[in-house]
Design a protein around this motif. Sequence first.
Motif, PDB file in Angstrom:
ATOM      1  N   GLN B   6       0.831  -1.199   0.000  1.00 60.40           N
ATOM      2  CA  GLN B   6       0.000   0.000   0.000  1.00 60.40           C
ATOM      3  C   GLN B   6       0.866   1.250   0.000  1.00 60.40           C
ATOM      4  O   GLN B   6       1.947   1.281   0.595  1.00 60.40           O
ATOM      5  CB  GLN B   6      -0.903   0.031   1.242  1.00 60.40           C
ATOM      6  CG  GLN B   6      -2.026  -0.957   1.198  1.00 60.40           C
ATOM      7  CD  GLN B   6      -2.951  -0.834   2.389  1.00 60.40           C
ATOM      8  OE1 GLN B   6      -3.202  -1.811   3.090  1.00 60.40           O
ATOM      9  NE2 GLN B   6      -3.481   0.371   2.634  1.00 60.40           N
ATOM     10  N   CYS B  23      -3.063   0.332  -3.727  1.00 59.83           N
ATOM     11  CA  CYS B  23      -2.665  -1.011  -3.304  1.00 59.83           C
ATOM     12  C   CYS B  23      -2.168  -1.759  -4.534  1.00 59.83           C
ATOM     13  O   CYS B  23      -2.859  -1.794  -5.567  1.00 59.83           O
ATOM     14  CB  CYS B  23      -3.860  -1.731  -2.686  1.00 59.83           C
ATOM     15  SG  CYS B  23      -3.544  -3.423  -2.120  1.00 59.83           S
ATOM     16  N   TRP B  35     -11.258  -3.825   0.658  1.00 59.10           N
ATOM     17  CA  TRP B  35     -10.751  -2.711   1.451  1.00 59.10           C
ATOM     18  C   TRP B  35     -11.469  -2.661   2.807  1.00 59.10           C
ATOM     19  O   TRP B  35     -12.690  -2.854   2.886  1.00 59.10           O
ATOM     20  CB  TRP B  35     -10.978  -1.389   0.741  1.00 59.10           C
ATOM     21  CG  TRP B  35     -10.154  -1.155  -0.480  1.00 59.10           C
ATOM     22  CD1 TRP B  35     -10.513  -1.373  -1.779  1.00 59.10           C
ATOM     23  CD2 TRP B  35      -8.810  -0.640  -0.512  1.00 59.10           C
ATOM     24  NE1 TRP B  35      -9.486  -1.028  -2.629  1.00 59.10           N
ATOM     25  CE2 TRP B  35      -8.430  -0.573  -1.870  1.00 59.10           C
ATOM     26  CE3 TRP B  35      -7.899  -0.228   0.455  1.00 59.10           C
ATOM     27  CZ2 TRP B  35      -7.175  -0.104  -2.279  1.00 59.10           C
ATOM     28  CZ3 TRP B  35      -6.659   0.231   0.054  1.00 59.10           C
ATOM     29  CH2 TRP B  35      -6.308   0.291  -1.297  1.00 59.10           C
ATOM     30  N   GLY B  64     -14.012   2.090  -4.931  1.00 62.11           N
ATOM     31  CA  GLY B  64     -12.826   1.317  -5.245  1.00 62.11           C
ATOM     32  C   GLY B  64     -12.746   1.054  -6.734  1.00 62.11           C
ATOM     33  O   GLY B  64     -13.776   0.966  -7.412  1.00 62.11           O
ATOM     34  N   LEU B  73      -8.420   2.993  -3.581  1.00 61.67           N
ATOM     35  CA  LEU B  73      -9.556   3.341  -2.750  1.00 61.67           C
ATOM     36  C   LEU B  73      -9.617   4.861  -2.748  1.00 61.67           C
ATOM     37  O   LEU B  73      -8.618   5.521  -2.463  1.00 61.67           O
ATOM     38  CB  LEU B  73      -9.382   2.824  -1.321  1.00 61.67           C
ATOM     39  CG  LEU B  73     -10.441   3.279  -0.316  1.00 61.67           C
ATOM     40  CD1 LEU B  73     -11.788   2.619  -0.608  1.00 61.67           C
ATOM     41  CD2 LEU B  73     -10.001   2.974   1.114  1.00 61.67           C
ATOM     42  N   TYR B  86      -6.503   2.319   6.749  1.00 57.12           N
ATOM     43  CA  TYR B  86      -7.169   1.556   5.704  1.00 57.12           C
ATOM     44  C   TYR B  86      -6.262   0.425   5.227  1.00 57.12           C
ATOM     45  O   TYR B  86      -5.052   0.626   5.050  1.00 57.12           O
ATOM     46  CB  TYR B  86      -7.540   2.478   4.540  1.00 57.12           C
ATOM     47  CG  TYR B  86      -8.582   3.500   4.948  1.00 57.12           C
ATOM     48  CD1 TYR B  86      -8.211   4.680   5.586  1.00 57.12           C
ATOM     49  CD2 TYR B  86      -9.934   3.254   4.748  1.00 57.12           C
ATOM     50  CE1 TYR B  86      -9.161   5.597   6.009  1.00 57.12           C
ATOM     51  CE2 TYR B  86     -10.894   4.170   5.161  1.00 57.12           C
ATOM     52  CZ  TYR B  86     -10.500   5.332   5.796  1.00 57.12           C
ATOM     53  OH  TYR B  86     -11.443   6.232   6.212  1.00 57.12           O
ATOM     54  N   CYS B  88      -5.908  -2.949   2.434  1.00 58.08           N
ATOM     55  CA  CYS B  88      -6.397  -3.768   1.340  1.00 58.08           C
ATOM     56  C   CYS B  88      -6.131  -5.230   1.690  1.00 58.08           C
ATOM     57  O   CYS B  88      -5.288  -5.534   2.548  1.00 58.08           O
ATOM     58  CB  CYS B  88      -5.747  -3.395   0.011  1.00 58.08           C
ATOM     59  SG  CYS B  88      -3.948  -3.595  -0.070  1.00 58.08           S
TER      60      CYS B  88
END
Lengths: 123, 106
Positions: B6, B23, B35, B64, B73, B86, B88
Amino acid sequence: EVQLVESGGGLVQPGGSLRLSCAASGFIFSSYWMSWVRQAPGKGLEWVANINQDGSEKDYVDSVKGRFTISRDNAKNSLCLQMNSLRAEDTAVYYCARLKYSSSPTVAYFDYWGQGTLVTVSS
Amino acid sequence: DIQMTQSPSSLSASVGDRVTITCRASQSISSYLNWYQQKPGTAPKLLIYAASSLQSGVPSRFSGSGSGTDFTLTISSLQPEDFATYYCQQSYSALTFGGGTKVEIE
């Protein structure tokens, strides 16, 4: 309302054992794959283990294979994680999560999570 | 094993900003990408599954996109409750998460 409630965490010495439990409610437990996901203090998420609906299929991350065992009791709507030969690096919050599959493509995702239970491995 | 990377690892933004988190998978994972949002001391919450499908109850400011190896995202207008970390997660082969992106107040 879907609820997942973990229990069984605590302080254990290196080499020791611990058994985590997850009580599920609000959905047909026997219809879903279930998982354990952990998070070391201040770190990211790591998937630990999966089990299918009837317990006949189990999968583990390499770092816990041979030490951890996932199981379920559909009659009691419960999920367990037996952790043996614990190491310092197993210290984490352990989350119970429901694993759902979308259709076309069959993407697996965690749609409900418990609040987590802390496991600390230390002497 | 499929590695998920990420970027950025953290970012500072203001309320109302458009925020994009990336990601990248170490190999093609089609659209097998989800996500999650996590606030301190709480469990992760599913936002997006199958790369672009919004989970029920999640505000439409979250979206997304992507397929193959590159995914994003986007939060169209950052709200105070969106300051969080956040993650993934891919499910093409086993299940692995990215390292996380912390969204902080500027």
